[in-house]
Design a protein around this motif. Structure first.
Motif, short mmCIF file in Angstrom:
data_model
loop_
_atom_site.label_atom_id
_atom_site.label_comp_id
_atom_site.label_asym_id
_atom_site.label_seq_id
_atom_site.Cartn_x
_atom_site.Cartn_y
_atom_site.Cartn_z
N GLY A 85 0.77 -1.23 0.00
CA GLY A 85 0.00 0.00 0.00
C GLY A 85 0.81 1.29 0.00
O GLY A 85 0.24 2.37 0.06
N LEU A 86 2.12 1.20 -0.09
CA LEU A 86 2.96 2.40 -0.02
C LEU A 86 2.85 3.23 -1.29
O LEU A 86 2.91 2.70 -2.40
N ARG A 87 2.76 4.54 -1.13
CA ARG A 87 2.70 5.44 -2.28
C ARG A 87 4.08 5.77 -2.83
O ARG A 87 4.24 5.94 -4.02
N ASN A 88 5.07 5.89 -1.96
CA ASN A 88 6.44 6.22 -2.37
C ASN A 88 7.40 5.15 -1.85
O ASN A 88 8.13 5.38 -0.89
N PRO A 89 7.42 3.97 -2.46
CA PRO A 89 8.25 2.89 -1.94
C PRO A 89 9.74 3.22 -1.91
O PRO A 89 10.48 2.63 -1.13
N ARG A 90 10.19 4.18 -2.71
CA ARG A 90 11.62 4.54 -2.70
C ARG A 90 12.05 5.17 -1.39
O ARG A 90 13.23 5.25 -1.10
N ASN A 91 11.09 5.61 -0.58
CA ASN A 91 11.40 6.22 0.71
C ASN A 91 11.48 5.20 1.84
O ASN A 91 11.62 5.57 3.00
N TYR A 92 11.38 3.91 1.50
CA TYR A 92 11.34 2.85 2.51
C TYR A 92 12.44 1.83 2.27
O TYR A 92 12.86 1.60 1.14
N THR A 93 12.84 1.21 3.38
CA THR A 93 13.79 0.10 3.34
C THR A 93 13.25 -1.01 4.24
O THR A 93 12.84 -0.75 5.38
N LEU A 94 13.24 -2.22 3.74
CA LEU A 94 12.82 -3.39 4.51
C LEU A 94 14.03 -3.98 5.23
O LEU A 94 15.10 -4.12 4.64
N VAL A 95 13.83 -4.36 6.50
CA VAL A 95 14.85 -5.07 7.26
C VAL A 95 14.28 -6.44 7.62
O VAL A 95 13.45 -6.57 8.52
N SER A 96 14.69 -7.45 6.85
CA SER A 96 14.24 -8.83 7.08
C SER A 96 15.08 -9.76 6.22
O SER A 96 15.59 -9.36 5.18
N SER A 97 15.18 -11.00 6.67
CA SER A 97 15.81 -12.02 5.82
C SER A 97 14.79 -13.09 5.43
O SER A 97 15.16 -14.11 4.84
N ASP A 98 13.53 -12.84 5.74
CA ASP A 98 12.45 -13.77 5.40
C ASP A 98 12.19 -13.70 3.90
O ASP A 98 11.86 -12.64 3.36
N ARG A 109 9.19 -2.72 -5.13
CA ARG A 109 10.36 -1.85 -5.41
C ARG A 109 10.84 -1.11 -4.16
O ARG A 109 11.13 0.08 -4.18
N ILE A 110 10.93 -1.89 -3.08
CA ILE A 110 11.40 -1.36 -1.80
C ILE A 110 12.83 -1.89 -1.57
O ILE A 110 13.08 -3.07 -1.82
#
Length: 113
Positions: A85-98, A109-110
């Motif tokens: 649901g993110l509008r600007n995925p370039r502003n986010y970073t995922l922290v996970s190894s799942d 595109r995160i």
């Protein structure tokens, strides 16, 4: 930058924290220091097993949002729904190894850390 964190996944990767410890507060304390060390850094961290689930007012702060998955729901699902649901995925970073969560981040595109 806003970081979306798979809380129990991150705890499992840290050598001095344990998933057997029922308290998630130690990770939150560390994240507070990490957020304070950089400008414009925000975090939303997702955990499983929060009873009724939802936003934790007690653990959250101005720059850290703590979300618990309600019983019968997985934090992974909440995290994936948020990424979709993110509008600007370039502003986010995922922290996970799942792998499942990473695959959803790639589609959205995160960035992944």
């Amino acid at each position: 930058m806003h970081f979306l964190i798979d809380g129990h996944n991150l705890i499992g990767k840290l050598p001095d924290l344990s998933l057997s410890d029922p308290q998630d507060e130690e990770l939150i304390l560390r994240l507070r220091g990490w957020v304070a060390a950089a400008r414009n850094r925000q975090v939303t961290v997702y955990f499983d097993g929060g009873g009724l689930g939802g936003f934790s007012h007690r653990l959250s702060s101005r720059d850290i949002r703590v979300i618990f998955a309600p019983q019968g729901t997985q934090a992974d699902d909440l995290l994936i729904d948020r990424m979709r649901g993110l509008r600007n995925p370039r502003n986010y970073t995922l922290v996970s190894s799942d792998r499942r969560i990473i695959d959803a981040a790639v589609i959205a595109r995160i960035k992944i850390l």
